[in-house]
Design a protein around this motif. Structure first.
Motif, PDB file in Angstrom:
ATOM      1  N   UNK A 124       0.826  -1.216   0.000  1.00 40.54           N
ATOM      2  CA  UNK A 124       0.000   0.000   0.000  1.00 40.54           C
ATOM      3  C   UNK A 124       0.857   1.260   0.000  1.00 40.54           C
ATOM      4  N   UNK A 125       1.929   1.279   0.799  1.00 38.18           N
ATOM      5  CA  UNK A 125       2.834   2.426   0.835  1.00 38.18           C
ATOM      6  C   UNK A 125       4.268   1.921   0.692  1.00 38.18           C
ATOM      7  N   UNK A 126       5.101   2.759   0.067  1.00 39.97           N
ATOM      8  CA  UNK A 126       6.467   2.355  -0.250  1.00 39.97           C
ATOM      9  C   UNK A 126       7.445   3.465   0.080  1.00 39.97           C
ATOM     10  N   UNK A 127       8.675   3.076   0.423  1.00 41.57           N
ATOM     11  CA  UNK A 127       9.797   4.007   0.536  1.00 41.57           C
ATOM     12  C   UNK A 127      10.896   3.516  -0.404  1.00 41.57           C
ATOM     13  N   UNK A 128      11.674   4.434  -0.951  1.00 45.12           N
ATOM     14  CA  UNK A 128      12.726   4.094  -1.910  1.00 45.12           C
ATOM     15  C   UNK A 128      14.091   4.434  -1.343  1.00 45.12           C
ATOM     16  N   UNK A 129      15.053   3.538  -1.546  1.00 45.18           N
ATOM     17  CA  UNK A 129      16.434   3.757  -1.132  1.00 45.18           C
ATOM     18  C   UNK A 129      17.359   3.462  -2.294  1.00 45.18           C
ATOM     19  N   UNK A 130      18.415   4.239  -2.405  1.00 45.86           N
ATOM     20  CA  UNK A 130      19.398   3.980  -3.443  1.00 45.86           C
ATOM     21  C   UNK A 130      20.297   2.819  -3.049  1.00 45.86           C
ATOM     22  N   UNK A 131      20.641   1.993  -4.033  1.00 45.03           N
ATOM     23  CA  UNK A 131      21.580   0.898  -3.828  1.00 45.03           C
ATOM     24  C   UNK A 131      22.864   1.205  -4.593  1.00 45.03           C
ATOM     25  N   UNK A 132      24.022   0.788  -4.064  1.00 45.42           N
ATOM     26  CA  UNK A 132      25.306   1.145  -4.692  1.00 45.42           C
ATOM     27  C   UNK A 132      25.679   0.272  -5.886  1.00 45.42           C
ATOM     28  N   UNK A 133      24.716  -0.389  -6.481  1.00 45.86           N
ATOM     29  CA  UNK A 133      24.965  -1.144  -7.715  1.00 45.86           C
ATOM     30  C   UNK A 133      24.787  -0.192  -8.893  1.00 45.86           C
ATOM     31  N   UNK A 134      25.745  -0.078  -9.797  1.00 47.02           N
ATOM     32  CA  UNK A 134      25.688   0.932 -10.857  1.00 47.02           C
ATOM     33  C   UNK A 134      24.431   0.845 -11.710  1.00 47.02           C
ATOM     34  N   UNK A 146      17.459  -8.377   7.045  1.00 44.00           N
ATOM     35  CA  UNK A 146      18.735  -8.702   6.397  1.00 44.00           C
ATOM     36  C   UNK A 146      18.515  -9.166   4.955  1.00 44.00           C
ATOM     37  N   UNK A 147      19.095  -8.403   4.026  1.00 43.35           N
ATOM     38  CA  UNK A 147      18.898  -8.702   2.616  1.00 43.35           C
ATOM     39  C   UNK A 147      20.162  -8.559   1.789  1.00 43.35           C
ATOM     40  N   UNK A 148      20.133  -9.166   0.604  1.00 42.82           N
ATOM     41  CA  UNK A 148      21.215  -9.088  -0.378  1.00 42.82           C
ATOM     42  C   UNK A 148      20.619  -8.667  -1.709  1.00 42.82           C
ATOM     43  N   UNK A 149      21.283  -7.757  -2.399  1.00 40.70           N
ATOM     44  CA  UNK A 149      20.908  -7.338  -3.749  1.00 40.70           C
ATOM     45  C   UNK A 149      22.042  -7.696  -4.696  1.00 40.70           C
ATOM     46  N   UNK A 150      21.707  -8.220  -5.879  1.00 37.73           N
ATOM     47  CA  UNK A 150      22.717  -8.517  -6.899  1.00 37.73           C
ATOM     48  C   UNK A 150      22.274  -7.915  -8.226  1.00 37.73           C
ATOM     49  N   UNK A 160      18.956  -3.254   7.666  1.00 42.62           N
ATOM     50  CA  UNK A 160      17.890  -2.437   8.247  1.00 42.62           C
ATOM     51  C   UNK A 160      16.653  -2.409   7.353  1.00 42.62           C
ATOM     52  N   UNK A 161      16.343  -3.566   6.801  1.00 41.36           N
ATOM     53  CA  UNK A 161      15.135  -3.724   5.981  1.00 41.36           C
ATOM     54  C   UNK A 161      15.188  -2.957   4.673  1.00 41.36           C
ATOM     55  N   UNK A 162      16.385  -2.564   4.244  1.00 43.80           N
ATOM     56  CA  UNK A 162      16.524  -1.875   2.976  1.00 43.80           C
ATOM     57  C   UNK A 162      16.525  -0.368   3.062  1.00 43.80           C
ATOM     58  N   UNK A 163      16.542   0.182   4.263  1.00 45.60           N
ATOM     59  CA  UNK A 163      16.630   1.649   4.370  1.00 45.60           C
ATOM     60  C   UNK A 163      17.968   2.138   3.853  1.00 45.60           C
ATOM     61  N   UNK A 164      19.041   1.373   4.143  1.00 39.67           N
ATOM     62  CA  UNK A 164      20.367   1.698   3.627  1.00 39.67           C
ATOM     63  C   UNK A 164      21.001   0.431   3.061  1.00 39.67           C
ATOM     64  N   UNK A 165      21.859   0.623   2.063  1.00 40.40           N
ATOM     65  CA  UNK A 165      22.555  -0.478   1.416  1.00 40.40           C
ATOM     66  C   UNK A 165      24.049  -0.180   1.376  1.00 40.40           C
ATOM     67  N   UNK A 166      24.865  -1.217   1.584  1.00 39.61           N
ATOM     68  CA  UNK A 166      26.311  -1.096   1.557  1.00 39.61           C
ATOM     69  C   UNK A 166      26.875  -2.023   0.492  1.00 39.61           C
TER      70      UNK A 166
END
Length: 372
Positions: free
Chosen positions: A241-251, A269-273, A292-298
């Motif tokens: 219903x509602x969403x927040x967006x965070x930038x990921x450091x993948x080009x 705890x998540x992983x992005x590829x 942190x549930x995707x609020x920040x990505x490293x």
């Protein structure tokens, strides 16, 4: 970016021969050993063994980007030419359970609840995007959704439980479109877009592995993007219903770059590829992690060496996961911070089950099970 999705990722869409000696059985650490390494335990006899991805014979050359692993015995795959297969004996035999008259459709995602109940998604512009449902192991199918908006292009589907699920489309009028079901995929409705942040110019999802929309727990869901100025991961804690967006450091910054796959082992705890799916282009920073549930990505300190489209956490492990792509499989034992390649074979997607089974699928009918 939509046009790219319809062609082969070997030099094309992110979205894959004859089996050579190396591709027939390739070494990967055992699930038990991976779990021990991830927890910092000393490797014992289980770690000394060298189980492998073992290819199964699917009797087809379809490309499978949709994979739903149910358990050690049961798995479903969905792919090109309207192909859906199911095994109930650990991959020893695969049965074609494709919906009738679906040969022109491109299946890119499948979600299975057990050996009898599954939902498959076909992608494409306009009416090419469809959802089918079976409750008898694929003996019969019901088309439960057909897109009628020429501006929509559906990429992925996910379920929170056996009843509640979502499907996502690339932006329509500047915002991602979300479908919702509360009856196991029998019916679908478009959710309001008031809680969806605006899309970036050129931004969209990648129908590469069935992992551009993933859920964890009863209400949390994440959406992966690329193609815009920055890669982003959108998160909803209320079933879309509602969403927040965070930038990921993948080009990103190009229609071929971005986040292609997500995996969460719990709601935080998540992983992005991802990366750049073009074979002649490098993919630096091809993985990132969140706590942190995707609020920040490293960015991963030591990422996979090339584009990866699929990722899955190993069963019962807090640190071990596998990432797959057209040039290999990578392993992490520290929750995505560092990766090393353990397999040169080509796979598009990967999935693991609670009873310790891991499956991978990809081009030219390739479906493999981790032997241990």
């Amino acid at each position: 970016m939509r046009r790219l999705r319809t062609v082969s990722a070997a030099g094309s869409a992110g979205r894959r021969g004859k089996r050579g000696r190396a591709g027939r059985t390739v070494s990967v650490l055992a699930v038990t050993a991976l779990s021990a390494l991830a927890l910092g335990a000393a490797p014992g006899p289980a770690a000394a063994r060298t189980p492998a991805w073992k290819l199964t014979d699917t009797h087809t050359d379809a490309r499978f980007r949709g994979l739903a692993a149910v358990d050690r015995s049961t798995a479903w795959v969905a792919g090109t030419k309207g192909t859906v297969l199911r095994t109930t004996d650990g991959g020893a035999h695969w049965k074609s359970v494709s919906p009738p008259d679906a040969g022109e459709l491109e299946f890119r995602d499948v979600e299975a609840f057990d050996a009898r109940r599954a939902v498959v998604l076909a992608i494409g512009e306009g009416e090419a995007s469809r959802i089918f449902r079976t409750q008898d192991g694929g003996a019969t199918w019901t088309e439960s959704f057909r897109n009628t908006d020429p501006k929509a292009f559906y990429d992925c589907v996910t379920f929170f439980d056996r009843r509640h699920g979502l499907a996502m489309s690339d932006p329509v009028d500047g915002r991602y479109r979300i479908l919702s079901t509360g009856d196991g995929g029998r019916s679908w409705r478009v959710l309001p877009t008031a809680g969806m942040p605006p899309a970036q110019t050129g931004e969209a999802g990648f129908a590469a592995s069935g992992q551009c929309l993933v859920a964890s727990g009863p209400k949390d869901v994440w959406l992966a993007t690329g193609g815009g100025a920055a890669s982003r991961v959108l998160h909803s804690a209320d079933r879309g219903l509602t969403w927040t967006a965070s930038e990921a450091p993948i080009p990103a910054g190009d229609p071929a770059r971005g986040v292609f796959g997500l995996a969460f082992r719990d709601r935080t705890h998540g992983i992005a590829v991802g990366g750049d799916y073009r074979a002649d282009q490098p993919s630096p920073r091809a993985a990132a992690v969140t706590g942190d549930a995707g609020r920040t990505w490293t960015a991963s300190a030591q990422p996979p060496p090339a584009y990866r489209s699929g990722v899955a956490w190993l069963p019962h492990s807090r640190g071990a996961a596998l990432a797959v792509g057209p040039t290999g499989t990578d392993l992490t034992t520290d929750a995505g911070r560092t990766w090393r390649t353990v397999d040169p074979g080509s796979y598009d997607t990967v999935d693991c089950t609670r009873d310790g089974a891991c499956w991978a699928a990809g081009e030219k009918g390739r479906v493999a099970r981790l032997q241990h």
